[in-house]
Write an enzyme that holds these catalytic residues in place. Structure first.
Site, PDB file in Angstrom:
ATOM      1  N   ASP A  51       3.640  -2.110   7.243  1.00  0.00           N
ATOM      2  CA  ASP A  51       3.480  -0.522   6.865  1.00  0.00           C
ATOM      3  C   ASP A  51       4.319   0.359   7.791  1.00  0.00           C
ATOM      4  OD1 ASP A  51       2.089   1.543   6.188  1.00  0.00           O
ATOM      5  OD2 ASP A  51       0.305   0.986   7.404  1.00  0.00           O
ATOM      6  N   ASP A  52       5.247   0.940   6.783  1.00  0.00           N
ATOM      7  CA  ASP A  52       6.332   1.664   7.317  1.00  0.00           C
ATOM      8  C   ASP A  52       7.393   1.057   8.298  1.00  0.00           C
ATOM      9  OD1 ASP A  52       4.676   3.849   6.398  1.00  0.00           O
ATOM     10  OD2 ASP A  52       4.759   4.840   8.190  1.00  0.00           O
ATOM     11  N   CYS A  90       2.945   5.028   0.993  1.00  0.00           N
ATOM     12  CA  CYS A  90       2.478   3.781   0.897  1.00  0.00           C
ATOM     13  C   CYS A  90       1.396   3.603  -0.175  1.00  0.00           C
ATOM     14  CB  CYS A  90       1.827   3.494   2.260  1.00  0.00           C
ATOM     15  SG  CYS A  90       0.475   4.617   2.808  1.00  0.00           S
ATOM     16  N   ARG A  94       1.053   0.379  -2.739  1.00  0.00           N
ATOM     17  CA  ARG A  94       0.037  -0.497  -2.773  1.00  0.00           C
ATOM     18  C   ARG A  94      -0.648  -0.850  -4.226  1.00  0.00           C
ATOM     19  NH1 ARG A  94      -1.177  -1.563   2.869  1.00  0.00           N
ATOM     20  NH2 ARG A  94       0.562  -0.328   3.750  1.00  0.00           N
ATOM     21  N   LYS A 152      -5.036  -2.993   5.791  1.00  0.00           N
ATOM     22  CA  LYS A 152      -4.813  -1.660   5.148  1.00  0.00           C
ATOM     23  C   LYS A 152      -5.160  -1.754   3.919  1.00  0.00           C
ATOM     24  CE  LYS A 152      -2.090   2.365   4.953  1.00  0.00           C
ATOM     25  NZ  LYS A 152      -0.848   2.986   5.602  1.00  0.00           N
ATOM     26  N   HIS A 154      -6.185   1.611   1.751  1.00  0.00           N
ATOM     27  CA  HIS A 154      -5.720   2.953   1.458  1.00  0.00           C
ATOM     28  C   HIS A 154      -5.787   3.178  -0.234  1.00  0.00           C
ATOM     29  CE1 HIS A 154      -2.772   6.142   2.333  1.00  0.00           C
ATOM     30  NE2 HIS A 154      -3.841   6.607   2.338  1.00  0.00           N
ATOM     31  N   HIS A 243       2.889   1.103  11.584  1.00  0.00           N
ATOM     32  CA  HIS A 243       2.617   2.242  11.305  1.00  0.00           C
ATOM     33  C   HIS A 243       2.429   2.886  12.535  1.00  0.00           C
ATOM     34  CE1 HIS A 243       0.680   5.847   9.466  1.00  0.00           C
ATOM     35  NE2 HIS A 243       1.054   5.589   8.216  1.00  0.00           N
ATOM     36  N   ASP A 348       6.034  -1.614   2.859  1.00  0.00           N
ATOM     37  CA  ASP A 348       5.694  -0.527   1.785  1.00  0.00           C
ATOM     38  C   ASP A 348       6.319   0.606   1.343  1.00  0.00           C
ATOM     39  OD1 ASP A 348       4.745   0.880   3.789  1.00  0.00           O
ATOM     40  OD2 ASP A 348       3.033   1.295   3.439  1.00  0.00           O
ATOM     41  N   ASN A 349       7.251   0.953   2.331  1.00  0.00           N
ATOM     42  CA  ASN A 349       8.274   2.236   2.117  1.00  0.00           C
ATOM     43  C   ASN A 349       9.159   2.055   3.260  1.00  0.00           C
ATOM     44  OD1 ASN A 349       5.335   3.937   2.767  1.00  0.00           O
ATOM     45  ND2 ASN A 349       6.864   3.584   4.386  1.00  0.00           N
ATOM     46  N   LYS A 402      11.094   7.219   4.866  1.00  0.00           N
ATOM     47  CA  LYS A 402       9.803   7.332   4.188  1.00  0.00           C
ATOM     48  C   LYS A 402       9.697   8.897   3.590  1.00  0.00           C
ATOM     49  CE  LYS A 402       4.965   7.141   5.026  1.00  0.00           C
ATOM     50  NZ  LYS A 402       3.942   6.986   6.044  1.00  0.00           N
TER      51      LYS A 402
END
Length: 568
Positions: A51-52, A90, A94, A152, A154, A243, A348-349, A402
């Site tokens: 994540d991030d 994100c 996903r 996660k 989201h 993240h 994710d990014n 991001k």
């Protein structure tokens, strides 16, 4: 091969025959997929999402200073993808990851936190997966797979939009986009609302000793223990590391003390040198100029210490994540499933450059609820993010981070290892996050086409390229388009047209939002440093027109002042 014929073919082969190399080759010929290793016809799948996390934040992609031995081993046993693109935020990533469908058609045309009034409630902008979506968990469950996820989500908050409603037999999910990594100890819920977790759809709490990475791994391993011997499984492990907030065990933070004292520019230089040695970027790659760059030498010593500590915590979070993946791999070996499991790892990014503490929405809440003093940084009662300088170091030589449709916002480090994947390979072929779902489905012997009434699966099967990877950077032979919050990108061949717009919540660095199309030749300029729009107007016009057609087809909703007055 259509779904019915595929099922008839697999049933006719029989379980015993499918275990043989002959049957594995026969299945590959019939489905057009690569033969699973050892001839096993129904591989297990472990899909891991960071994540991030920045492109070079793990050792296989350049971070020599961060210990990631598990990911090192997976890269040696598989293939690294160096030209793979995700959404700049994100939840749209996903959505596409789990479906192979375009996020604008399945409810995540924008992140729920950023949806504008003009988009709210409109088709494709529901803020959760809508009824046009179909997930790989649903498809694989129908095909006899055991499905599970931890981490996660989201993609919707309530039980009706939880993983349990989207094909997962077992799930432990953090539902929001952001949460404390330790049990929340503040006085008031975050601006997004109270931390929310669901197990198998039902709201649940956290134990006192919870840490996100360890908790998610523990749940996934417990679910793996429930899988009957011989039953294939699909496991989705979606970390919230690294993240914000930056939080990690103290011993791991101490492990990285002093490693970032030279500052972000020195880190970027060291990372790029290692990437060139590894053959991941051209030896003559020119980095994008860093924006909002601090004069590191001129900072007071206490400020340098505080900024270095942020990156020490960030590195500790990635170290912890790698160790967690190692525990899952140990579980697979314990079950005798490791050799027949396809492992996919990605982010994710791009790395996150926005400072939560400086954000008008989050800053006052953080100030009132957390202690960000140097000695307390990294604990569950601190709330910090890395900032744009460290994010750009994590994404160098690529542009920005991001939230932007530049390469720095959308390039993801990808490792794939297991059945059908070449060992020790590097693939420079263009790929995008929508390609993951059809690739996994094809490898599992499931027709990747969406069922009737659902949005089309527009991703492509990557297995042929992964079986014979080539490090040469190869762009797509047709326009590949993305959009989010008005930002746009169109890839075709060596060319990329990109348009950067302003973004909400004060996250835009000054001087970045050009509000006009720019054009880059990525083969010569991966850092997007030299705009060729004026020199190649016909190329730019072709790519801009491709965007317009795609936006109309996918129901992109224009925002006043963000779309109509863009200069071409």
């Amino acid at each position: 091969m259509n779904q019915l014929n595929r099922r008839i073919f697999m049933a006719a082969l029989g379980a015993t025959a499918l275990a043989s190399g002959v049957a594995g080759r026969a299945l590959a010929q019939a489905t057009g997929s690569a033969a699973p290793a050892g001839g096993a016809a129904r591989p297990n799948i472990l899909l891991i999402l960071a994540d991030d996390m920045g492109w070079s934040d793990i050792a296989p992609f350049g971070a020599a200073e961060i210990a990631t031995p598990t990911l090192d081993a997976l890269a040696a046993d598989g293939t690294r993808l160096t030209n793979f693109h995700v959404s700049p935020f994100c939840s749209p990533t996903r959505a596409m990851l789990l479906t192979g469908q375009d996020n604008h058609q399945i409810g995540l045309g924008n992140m729920i936190e950023l949806i504008a009034p003009e988009q709210k409630g409109q088709p494709g902008y529901e803020g959760h997966l809508n009824d046009r979506a179909v997930t790989i968990a649903q498809r694989l469950k129908e095909a006899g797979y055991r499905t599970m996820m931890a981490g996660k989500w989201h993609l919707g908050l309530d039980e009706a939009h939880s993983p349990a409603a989207w094909g997962f037999d077992r799930s432990f999910a953090m539902m929001r986009g952001e949460a404390n990594h330790y049990p929340y100890q503040g006085k008031a819920p975050s601006p997004d609302g109270p931390d929310l977790y669901r197990e198998d759809g039902k709201e649940t709490g956290l134990p006192a000793d919870f840490y996100s990475t360890d908790g998610f791994v523990g749940h996934l391993n417990a679910y793996l223990d429930e899988v009957p011997q011989g039953t294939p499984f699909f496991a989705y492990l979606a970390f919230t590391a690294p993240h914000s907030p930056l939080q990690a065990p103290a011993a791991l933070i101490a492990k990285y003390k002093g490693r970032y004292d030279a500052g972000p520019a020195a880190l970027a230089e060291a990372r790029m040198a290692r990437m060139k040695e590894l053959g991941l970027i051209p030896t003559d790659a020119k980095p994008h100029a860093m924006i909002e760059q601090k004069d590191w030498a001129a900072l007071p010593a206490e400020d340098r210490a505080a900024w270095s500590r942020r990156m020490e915590i960030y590195a500790a979070m990635i170290d912890s994540m790698d160790a967690g993946i190692g525990r899952v791999m140990d579980k697979l070996r314990e079950k005798g499933a490791a050799d027949n499991t396809l492992v996919v790892f990605l982010s994710d990014n791009g790395a996150a450059g926005a400072l939560r503490e400086g954000n008008p929405k989050w800053g006052p809440w953080i100030k009132d609820n957390f202690d960000n003093s140097l000695d307390n940084m990294g604990t569950g009662t601190s709330y910090l993010s890395t900032g744009s300088d460290w994010a750009q170091a994590s994404m160098a030589p690529f542009a920005l981070f991001k939230g932007f449709t530049t390469e720095g916002g959308t390039l993801s480090p990808v490792i794939m290892a297991g059945p059908g994947i070449a060992k020790g390979g590097i693939s420079g072929r263009f790929g995008e996050v929508k390609d993951i779902a059809p690739t996994l489905l094809t490898l599992a012997g499931v027709d990747p086409a969406a069922p009737a009434g659902k949005a089309p699966v527009t991703g492509a099967d990557m297995l042929p390229a992964l079986a014979r990877p080539d490090a040469t950077q190869v762009g797509p032979d047709r326009p590949m388009v993305m959009e989010l919050v008005g930002g746009r990108a169109v890839h075709k061949g060596d060319w990329k047209a990109v348009l950067i717009t302003s973004r909400p919540s004060g996250l835009k660095p000054e001087g970045v939002a050009t509000r006009k199309w720019q054009l880059y030749n990525l083969a010569n300029d991966p850092g997007e440093t030299t705009d060729l729009a004026a020199e190649q107007p016909q190329v730019l016009a072709e790519l801009a027109q491709a965007y317009d057609a795609w936006a109309k087809e996918n129901g992109v909703i224009s925002l006043p002042g963000m779309f109509e007055d863009i200069i071409r």
